[in-house]
Design a protein around this motif. Sequence first.
Motif, PDB file in Angstrom:
ATOM      1  N   TRP A  58       0.721  -1.252   0.089  1.00 49.70           N
ATOM      2  CA  TRP A  58      -0.024  -0.075   0.016  1.00 49.70           C
ATOM      3  C   TRP A  58       0.790   1.220  -0.094  1.00 49.70           C
ATOM      4  N   LYS A  59       2.199   1.091   0.106  1.00 48.12           N
ATOM      5  CA  LYS A  59       3.094   2.373   0.047  1.00 48.12           C
ATOM      6  C   LYS A  59       2.430   3.154   1.212  1.00 48.12           C
ATOM      7  N   MET A  60       2.567   4.764   0.757  1.00 44.17           N
ATOM      8  CA  MET A  60       2.212   5.740   1.910  1.00 44.17           C
ATOM      9  C   MET A  60       0.743   6.235   1.687  1.00 44.17           C
ATOM     10  N   TYR A  61      -0.234   5.118   1.761  1.00 47.22           N
ATOM     11  CA  TYR A  61      -1.616   5.285   1.451  1.00 47.22           C
ATOM     12  C   TYR A  61      -2.290   4.369   2.522  1.00 47.22           C
ATOM     13  N   GLY A  62      -3.559   5.172   2.783  1.00 48.33           N
ATOM     14  CA  GLY A  62      -4.435   4.522   3.601  1.00 48.33           C
ATOM     15  C   GLY A  62      -4.867   5.081   5.102  1.00 48.33           C
ATOM     16  N   ASN A  63      -5.986   5.030   5.463  1.00 49.55           N
ATOM     17  CA  ASN A  63      -6.144   5.378   6.929  1.00 49.55           C
ATOM     18  C   ASN A  63      -7.049   4.509   7.300  1.00 49.55           C
ATOM     19  N   LEU A  64      -7.788   4.715   8.574  1.00 48.52           N
ATOM     20  CA  LEU A  64      -8.834   3.872   9.333  1.00 48.52           C
ATOM     21  C   LEU A  64      -9.764   3.565   8.632  1.00 48.52           C
ATOM     22  N   SER A  65     -10.212   4.577   7.921  1.00 47.63           N
ATOM     23  CA  SER A  65     -11.500   4.329   6.988  1.00 47.63           C
ATOM     24  C   SER A  65     -11.308   3.258   5.808  1.00 47.63           C
ATOM     25  N   ILE A  85      -1.415 -11.402   1.165  1.00 46.66           N
ATOM     26  CA  ILE A  85      -0.569 -10.614   2.158  1.00 46.66           C
ATOM     27  C   ILE A  85      -0.736  -9.316   1.838  1.00 46.66           C
ATOM     28  N   TYR A  86      -1.168  -8.480   3.119  1.00 47.60           N
ATOM     29  CA  TYR A  86      -1.367  -7.001   2.813  1.00 47.60           C
ATOM     30  C   TYR A  86      -0.041  -6.205   3.715  1.00 47.60           C
ATOM     31  N   CYS A  87       0.615  -5.413   2.926  1.00 46.01           N
ATOM     32  CA  CYS A  87       1.619  -4.715   3.766  1.00 46.01           C
ATOM     33  C   CYS A  87       1.274  -3.107   3.586  1.00 46.01           C
ATOM     34  N   PRO A  88       0.375  -2.735   4.515  1.00 41.09           N
ATOM     35  CA  PRO A  88       0.022  -1.514   4.865  1.00 41.09           C
ATOM     36  C   PRO A  88       1.112  -0.394   5.468  1.00 41.09           C
ATOM     37  N   PRO A  89       0.858   0.924   5.452  1.00 46.77           N
ATOM     38  CA  PRO A  89       1.669   1.571   6.248  1.00 46.77           C
ATOM     39  C   PRO A  89       1.783   1.223   7.801  1.00 46.77           C
ATOM     40  N   ASN A  90       2.937   1.283   8.394  1.00 50.60           N
ATOM     41  CA  ASN A  90       3.022   0.818   9.941  1.00 50.60           C
ATOM     42  C   ASN A  90       2.023   1.464  10.792  1.00 50.60           C
ATOM     43  N   GLY A  99       5.100  -5.576   7.100  1.00 48.41           N
ATOM     44  CA  GLY A  99       5.570  -3.993   6.946  1.00 48.41           C
ATOM     45  C   GLY A  99       6.368  -3.820   5.618  1.00 48.41           C
ATOM     46  N   GLN A 100       6.421  -2.398   5.575  1.00 50.44           N
ATOM     47  CA  GLN A 100       6.979  -2.089   4.023  1.00 50.44           C
ATOM     48  C   GLN A 100       8.491  -1.763   4.408  1.00 50.44           C
ATOM     49  N   ASN A 101       9.209  -1.718   5.434  1.00 47.97           N
ATOM     50  CA  ASN A 101      10.542  -1.566   5.698  1.00 47.97           C
ATOM     51  C   ASN A 101      10.681  -1.830   6.918  1.00 47.97           C
ATOM     52  N   CYS A 102      12.062  -1.924   7.483  1.00 51.13           N
ATOM     53  CA  CYS A 102      12.489  -1.785   8.906  1.00 51.13           C
ATOM     54  C   CYS A 102      13.708  -1.381   9.491  1.00 51.13           C
ATOM     55  N   HIS A 103      14.085  -1.144  10.311  1.00 54.30           N
ATOM     56  CA  HIS A 103      15.284  -0.761  10.770  1.00 54.30           C
ATOM     57  C   HIS A 103      16.379  -2.064  10.883  1.00 54.30           C
ATOM     58  N   ILE A 143       3.328  -6.250  16.620  1.00 59.33           N
ATOM     59  CA  ILE A 143       2.114  -5.705  16.322  1.00 59.33           C
ATOM     60  C   ILE A 143       1.171  -6.554  15.672  1.00 59.33           C
ATOM     61  N   GLY A 144       1.973  -7.625  15.066  1.00 58.09           N
ATOM     62  CA  GLY A 144       1.061  -8.668  13.878  1.00 58.09           C
ATOM     63  C   GLY A 144       1.701  -8.953  12.669  1.00 58.09           C
ATOM     64  N   ALA A 145       2.819  -8.099  12.401  1.00 63.12           N
ATOM     65  CA  ALA A 145       3.560  -8.571  10.904  1.00 63.12           C
ATOM     66  C   ALA A 145       4.056  -9.943  10.939  1.00 63.12           C
ATOM     67  N   HIS A 146       4.115 -10.820  10.090  1.00 65.46           N
ATOM     68  CA  HIS A 146       4.535 -11.853   9.730  1.00 65.46           C
ATOM     69  C   HIS A 146       5.560 -11.799   8.500  1.00 65.46           C
ATOM     70  N   PHE A 147       5.592 -10.782   7.639  1.00 60.93           N
ATOM     71  CA  PHE A 147       6.247 -10.335   6.577  1.00 60.93           C
ATOM     72  C   PHE A 147       6.953  -9.129   6.785  1.00 60.93           C
ATOM     73  N   VAL A 148       8.140  -8.736   5.969  1.00 61.54           N
ATOM     74  CA  VAL A 148       8.440  -7.273   5.634  1.00 61.54           C
ATOM     75  C   VAL A 148       9.237  -7.221   4.613  1.00 61.54           C
ATOM     76  N   ILE A 149       8.831  -6.156   3.621  1.00 64.16           N
ATOM     77  CA  ILE A 149       9.322  -5.788   2.430  1.00 64.16           C
ATOM     78  C   ILE A 149      10.687  -5.094   2.781  1.00 64.16           C
ATOM     79  N   ILE A 150      11.633  -5.622   2.111  1.00 64.99           N
ATOM     80  CA  ILE A 150      12.958  -4.862   2.111  1.00 64.99           C
ATOM     81  C   ILE A 150      13.582  -4.487   0.777  1.00 64.99           C
ATOM     82  N   GLY A 151      14.472  -3.420   0.707  1.00 63.70           N
ATOM     83  CA  GLY A 151      15.155  -3.191  -0.494  1.00 63.70           C
ATOM     84  C   GLY A 151      14.121  -2.684  -1.915  1.00 63.70           C
ATOM     85  N   HIS A 152      12.872  -2.115  -1.225  1.00 63.61           N
ATOM     86  CA  HIS A 152      11.934  -1.685  -2.180  1.00 63.61           C
ATOM     87  C   HIS A 152      12.767  -0.443  -2.876  1.00 63.61           C
TER      88      HIS A 152
END
Length: 241
Positions: free
Chosen positions: A7-14, A37-42, A61-65, A85-94
């Motif tokens: 989802w990159k930097m898109y999306g809110n509670l609605s 698999i959904y990767c929303p913003p943090n 998640g879409q990235n991590c430290h 917080i419930g993630a099973h995956f993370v995108i790295i190197g986008h």
Amino acid sequence: MYFVANWKMYGNLSSLNALDKVIKFSKSKEIRGGRLIYCPPNTLIGSFSKKFKDCQIGIGGQNCHESQEYGAHTGYVNPRMLKNIGAHFVIIGHSENRKKGENDRLINLKIKSAIEAKLKVIFCIGETLSEKRKKKTYLVLSRQIKIGLKNIKNKSNIFIAYEPVWAIGSGLIPKSQDLFRIVEFIKSKFKAKSPKVLYGGSVNPQNIINLREINNINGFLIGGASQNAKKFIDIVKKTYS
Ligand SMILES: O=C(CO)COP(=O)(O)O
């Protein structure tokens, strides 16, 4: 087949309301062998995790430290925090993060850290348009894989996402023959079991008809089209129809 929504930097509670359709679809027969698999913003990972608690949809998640520890890193989250917080995956190197200065060595540290935290990694690689024009695609992919996965013995939790930078958000996709060869090439880089290879870049309900014919691809990493539940579901349905 894996269908990963970035989802990159898109999306809110609605945005959560539209997920009901996807949840229903994920429980229906129409899902066939599709893994969603959904990767929303943090900001939304916690809410997605609650929303998906009774279904098989993965969250990432879409990235991590690169660190495992808490620390004075304003604006960042580490892989353990994502896991917590419930993630099973993370995108790295986008490529959108590579463009901002993430290099192969930093990506390697992030991947190691994510694996240690028991997250599955969706490791993005891909050439730019100018690298493609200079016929450097294979060279670039080799370097990204070599340095990105340096000193990582157990690669069983790593997916590779081939995302040519020129195909992201442009409406363009590689020629089928090129894509088939590139996926073969990526898989050939792994001695033991080859990883699952996803394709990403302008995947939509129209071009999936062509992409689904490329039989060495194990799934898709979908940006823009994944923000629309109907389009996302359509992509999955058309992959199998
Ligand atoms: O970057 C992508 C997924 O990670 C692809 O984005 P688009 O599907 O919007 O081209």
